[in-house]
Motif scaffolding. Structure first.
Motif, short mmCIF file in Angstrom:
data_model
loop_
_atom_site.label_atom_id
_atom_site.label_comp_id
_atom_site.label_asym_id
_atom_site.label_seq_id
_atom_site.Cartn_x
_atom_site.Cartn_y
_atom_site.Cartn_z
N PRO A 76 55.49 29.86 42.26
CA PRO A 76 54.93 30.64 41.15
C PRO A 76 54.24 31.89 41.65
N THR A 77 54.20 32.92 40.85
CA THR A 77 53.55 34.17 41.22
C THR A 77 52.04 34.01 41.11
N VAL A 78 51.33 34.38 42.20
CA VAL A 78 49.87 34.29 42.23
C VAL A 78 49.30 35.68 42.04
N THR A 79 48.47 35.83 41.05
CA THR A 79 47.87 37.13 40.76
C THR A 79 46.42 37.12 41.23
N LYS A 80 46.09 38.04 42.15
CA LYS A 80 44.72 38.13 42.66
C LYS A 80 43.82 38.81 41.64
N ALA A 81 42.62 38.28 41.55
CA ALA A 81 41.66 38.89 40.63
C ALA A 81 41.20 40.23 41.20
N ALA A 82 41.04 41.20 40.36
CA ALA A 82 40.60 42.52 40.79
C ALA A 82 39.16 42.45 41.28
N ALA A 83 38.90 43.14 42.41
CA ALA A 83 37.55 43.16 42.96
C ALA A 83 36.62 43.90 41.99
N PRO A 84 35.40 43.41 41.85
CA PRO A 84 34.47 44.10 40.94
C PRO A 84 34.20 45.53 41.41
N LYS A 85 34.13 46.44 40.49
CA LYS A 85 33.90 47.84 40.81
C LYS A 85 32.48 48.04 41.29
N VAL A 86 32.35 48.76 42.42
CA VAL A 86 31.03 49.03 42.97
C VAL A 86 30.47 50.28 42.30
#
Length: 220
Positions: A76-86
């Motif tokens: 299955p395709t794993v989608t990484k969570a976007a890093a929080p914007k600094v």
């Protein structure tokens, strides 16, 4: 046929016959088990003459092998969570944030040439490092700020090779400028809105036998 034998000093006569021995009348008859004979293999016999070996059924084989885990043909395709914007606090007025920061340096020449002399807003005072390489001057802005530029005002003993780095934590640094052909004077480095709490000059080559020397180190 009769014969004489000497036994214990006496001659004993007996008669040998060819008659079959008969069991006593009062003894029960014994049944002797019959062992079947296995015929020897005939040379040149073909494999078809051998008995086939029974094979376990598919259900039995599966029970012996245990449960089978089926693996999908594609992962299955794993989608990484976007890093929080600094984010950092803006500086719309363009104030010199180094004036209210905490300054530190790798070394000082001594006397009046301490690190704080480069962030006091006075162009006549300066910081000068020890006479070795590398050396650095660092300012802690006390909070994360959104930067527009960093200005270095060099004294005669300037750096010919140095870089300007920014950091959020004072341990991991990101370079925003570097040169190996520094000419001294006043150098303004565009920060491009970089968010940082720490800003430093890291010098790797001196222009003279003396230390690295800065009149002012400004952060806006």
């Amino acid at each position: 046929m009769a014969a004489l034998l000497l036994a214990g000093g006496l001659y004993v006569a007996y008669r040998a016959t060819t008659e079959k021995a008969l069991p006593a009348a009062n003894l029960p008859s014994l049944a002797v088990p019959v062992v079947p004979t296995v015929p020897a293999a005939t040379p040149g016999a073909t494999a078809a003459a051998t008995q086939p070996v029974a094979q376990p059924s598919a259900a039995v084989s599966e029970a012996l092998a245990g449960p089978v885990t089926k693996v999908p043909s594609s992962s299955p395709t794993v989608t990484k969570a976007a890093a929080p914007k600094v984010t950092g606090k803006a500086n719309p007025g363009g104030a010199n944030l180094a004036l209210s920061g905490v300054v530190a340096a790798s070394s000082t020449e001594g006397g009046p040439f301490t690190a704080d002399q480069a962030v006091d807003g006075d162009p006549s005072t300066r910081w000068s490092s020890g006479f070795a390489e590398p050396q650095w001057l660092r300012v802690d802005l006390r909070e994360r700020r959104q930067l527009t530029e960093v200005t270095l005002v060099w004294e005669h003993s300037h750096a010919t090779a140095y870089r300007v780095d920014v950091s959020l934590d004072g341990r991991t640094w990101r370079r925003i400028f570097s040169t190996t052909a520094g000419q001294g004077g006043t150098v303004t480095v565009a920060a491009g809105g970089a968010v940082a709490r720490f800003v430093r000059m890291y010098g790797t080559k001196r222009s003279t036998q003396y230390g690295f020397s800065l009149f002012e180190f400004q952060v806006k």
